[in-house]
Design an enzyme around this catalytic site. Structure first.
Site, short mmCIF file in Angstrom:
data_model
loop_
_atom_site.label_atom_id
_atom_site.label_comp_id
_atom_site.label_asym_id
_atom_site.label_seq_id
_atom_site.Cartn_x
_atom_site.Cartn_y
_atom_site.Cartn_z
N ARG A 1 0.70 -1.36 -0.13
CA ARG A 1 0.01 -0.14 0.07
C ARG A 1 0.85 1.17 -0.22
NH1 ARG A 1 -3.64 -2.07 5.02
NH2 ARG A 1 -1.77 -3.48 5.07
N TYR B 1 34.79 27.86 -12.88
CA TYR B 1 34.79 26.43 -13.86
C TYR B 1 34.97 26.94 -15.21
CZ TYR B 1 32.02 22.83 -16.09
OH TYR B 1 31.93 21.57 -16.79
C1 UD1 Z 1 -1.04 -6.91 11.89
C2 UD1 Z 1 -1.89 -7.61 12.58
C3 UD1 Z 1 -3.15 -6.87 13.11
C4 UD1 Z 1 -2.61 -5.55 13.57
C5 UD1 Z 1 -1.74 -4.82 12.93
C6 UD1 Z 1 -1.23 -3.88 13.76
C7 UD1 Z 1 -1.53 -10.00 11.79
C8 UD1 Z 1 -2.11 -10.95 10.92
N1 UD1 Z 1 -2.25 -8.78 11.69
O1 UD1 Z 1 -1.84 -6.47 10.32
O2 UD1 Z 1 -4.07 -7.61 13.86
O3 UD1 Z 1 -3.76 -4.69 14.03
O4 UD1 Z 1 -0.57 -5.45 12.63
O5 UD1 Z 1 -0.11 -2.77 13.10
O6 UD1 Z 1 -0.58 -10.06 12.27
N2 UD1 Z 1 5.45 -9.25 7.82
C9 UD1 Z 1 6.29 -10.20 7.66
N3 UD1 Z 1 6.22 -11.38 7.02
C10 UD1 Z 1 5.01 -11.40 6.30
C11 UD1 Z 1 3.84 -10.47 6.42
C12 UD1 Z 1 4.36 -9.35 7.27
O7 UD1 Z 1 7.50 -10.04 8.17
O8 UD1 Z 1 4.83 -12.48 5.70
C13 UD1 Z 1 5.71 -7.99 8.47
C14 UD1 Z 1 5.53 -6.82 7.73
O9 UD1 Z 1 6.73 -6.39 7.27
C15 UD1 Z 1 5.05 -5.75 8.98
C16 UD1 Z 1 4.30 -6.77 9.72
O10 UD1 Z 1 4.89 -8.10 9.85
O11 UD1 Z 1 6.12 -5.08 9.33
C17 UD1 Z 1 2.91 -6.49 9.83
O12 UD1 Z 1 2.48 -7.01 8.64
P1 UD1 Z 1 1.28 -6.38 8.01
O13 UD1 Z 1 0.83 -6.84 6.57
O14 UD1 Z 1 1.39 -4.72 7.95
O15 UD1 Z 1 0.24 -6.49 8.81
P2 UD1 Z 1 -1.27 -5.70 9.08
O16 UD1 Z 1 -2.23 -5.93 8.16
O17 UD1 Z 1 -1.02 -4.44 9.59
CA CA Z 2 0.90 -3.02 9.27
#
Ligand code: UD1
Ligand code: CA
Length: 448
Positions: A14, A383
């Site tokens: 996003r 220059y």
């Molecule tokens: C996540 C939480 C949500 C919470 C929110 C808070 C989950 C399923 N959801 O959602 O409940 O309210 O954070 O900000 O955990 N990442 C990895 N590997 C992956 C996917 C993500 O390392 O395969 C890392 C991303 O880089 C990021 C973090 O995990 O730093 C969170 O991932 P993101 O996809 O942003 O989760 P949200 O949808 O925000």
């Molecule tokens: Ca997030």
């Protein structure tokens, strides 16, 4: 024993950026660096960063943090899958594992400590940090039994209308009992709207799960798009300015100014409206900066004034007055008691004590001595179309208005240059030099 893992493998779709999301910066410091810095203050026994999307790039940006172990997650199948990658690294580990999201950058070390204390005193399998927000869109909703005990977290995308009304959100910050978590990690399933393994689903498989609410919900804002990023920047700027106001800096219109994390200020500095400090800036005492001034990566002494000017990568000593409308470009050093006036551009030059360059000049690749008076409109022609050449101007020299010094050139000390001269040859000390065609005046030329 305490281990911390930061999840930073996601792409951050996003954000629509070429960079992985966690490398985007707030107040000059990347999201992931911010989270790591908060963790370092806790002094965990082990720290992990889960990387994946452009993982090498993330790793390269963090060479100064040498206690971090990098864990590769390929492909990125969700936050639960990210935590599963830690299993081989924590084989015989006993103790707590704190899991943090790399995109929740404003979390303070004191809150992580509080989470750990709450967890240790409650004997829970997991303790999570929650926040209550009027706009919970995008966050996982936390369902409790009405007290501190949590029974499940449902992601925004998986909620029904009624569940979506719940304003208690998951911050993505958890403290787990590692042994208990390890036993349930294999039970996570991807039967959800995103077909991913969610770390939040571990809650349903664990025993006692409790939560505590953060006092200021802005501290756990996630950065998922540029709008949330701007909100975090604005909150962070407020936090930085408040910190410096408490340290004795005056902001006459705080909201119109921004500063980076790595700026320091002496006492009694006044920052006027629309002034911005970026990168590493060190500002001394009693300075008056602004209005409308940009300073980047510079060291500024005491009693410096800069009005409506741009100053980049320079060292400026004490009692120097700059502007309005001066442009001090990189690699300039200015010693005490100098004046750099309006429409003056300086580049890669050293200006010694007591020198004035007051109006309409370009001085580049020059060594200017002390107590020199650079007349209005003096230009160093540095220059030649191929190379940048040096100009040296001795102490107490005075250049006339509209002089052009064609570099390479050396002008001695105590020299006076006549106005309008184009100087192409070196000038010895104590000389007067004039280079211009003689004035012709014909009296009575026009008969009226
Ligand atoms: C996540 C939480 C949500 C919470 C929110 C808070 C989950 C399923 N959801 O959602 O409940 O309210 O954070 O900000 O955990 N990442 C990895 N590997 C992956 C996917 C993500 O390392 O395969 C890392 C991303 O880089 C990021 C973090 O995990 O730093 C969170 O991932 P993101 O996809 O942003 O989760 P949200 O949808 O925000
Ligand atoms: Ca997030």
């Amino acid at each position: 024993m305490l281990a911390i893992a930061i999840l930073a493998a996601g792409k951050g779709t996003r954000m629509k950026s070429k960079l992985p999301k966690v490398l985007l910066k707030l107040a000059g410091v990347s999201l992931v660096e911010r989270v790591i810095s908060s963790c370092e203050k806790i002094k965990p026994d082990k720290s992990f960063l889960v990387i994946g999307h452009q993982g090498e790039r993330v790793k390269e940006s963090l060479t100064k943090f040498n206690s971090i172990e990098f864990v590769n997650q390929q492909p990125q199948n969700g936050t639960g899958h990210a935590v599963q990658q830690l299993i081989p690294f924590l084989k015989n580990f006993e103790g707590e594992l704190i899991v943090l999201n790399g995109d929740v950058p404003l979390l303070q070390a004191s809150t992580i400590k509080e989470l750990l204390n709450q967890h240790r005193s409650s004997n829970a399998d997991v303790t999570l940090l929650t926040s209550r927000t009027s706009n919970p869109k995008g966050y996982g909703r936390v369902f409790t039994n009405g007290s501190k005990e949590v029974h499940k977290i449902i992601e925004d995308k998986d909620c029904n209308e009624e569940q979506r009304e719940n304003k208690l959100t998951n911050s993505g910050i958890y403290c787990f009992n590692w042994k208990k978590l390890k036993e349930v990690l294999s039970l996570l399933s991807n039967k959800n709207a995103q077909s991913e393994l969610y770390i939040t689903d571990a809650i349903g498989h664990l025993g006692k799960a409790i939560h505590f609410e953060v006092v200021d919900q802005r501290e756990v804002s996630g950065v998922n798009d540029r709008i949330q990023m701007a909100k975090c920047e604005s909150y962070l700027q407020e936090r930085l300015r408040n910190y410096w106001m408490n340290e004795g800096v005056t902001f006459t219109d705080p909201k119109s100014c921004t500063i980076s994390e790595n700026c320091t200020f002496g006492n009694d500095v006044i920052i006027e409206p629309q002034t911005h400090l970026r990168g590493n800036c060190k500002i001394g005492d009693d300075c008056l900066l602004g209005p409308a001034t940009l300073i980047e990566d510079s060291i500024i002494g005491n009693k410096v004034r800069a009005i409506q000017s741009v100053i980049r990568t320079c060292i400026i000593k004490n009692n120097v007055h700059i502007g309005p409308f001066a442009h001090i470009r990189p690699e300039v050093s200015i010693e005490n008691n100098c004046k750099i006036g309006n429409f003056v551009e300086l580049k890669k030059s050293s200006i010694r004590e007591g020198t004035s360059i007051s109006h309409l000049s370009y001085i580049g690749d020059a060594d200017v001595g002390s107590n020199v008076n650079i007349g209005a409109g003096t230009i160093t022609a540095n220059y030649d179309g191929q190379n940048k050449n040096k100009s040296i101007i001795g102490d107490n020299t005075k250049t006339g208005a509209n002089s052009v010094l064609v570099a390479p050139i050396q002008i001695g000390a105590n020299v006076t240059i006549g106005a309008g001269s184009t100087i192409t040859k070196d000038v010895p000390s104590q000389s007067l030099v004039v280079e211009r065609s003689r004035q012709i005046t014909r009296e009575g030329w026009k008969i009226i």
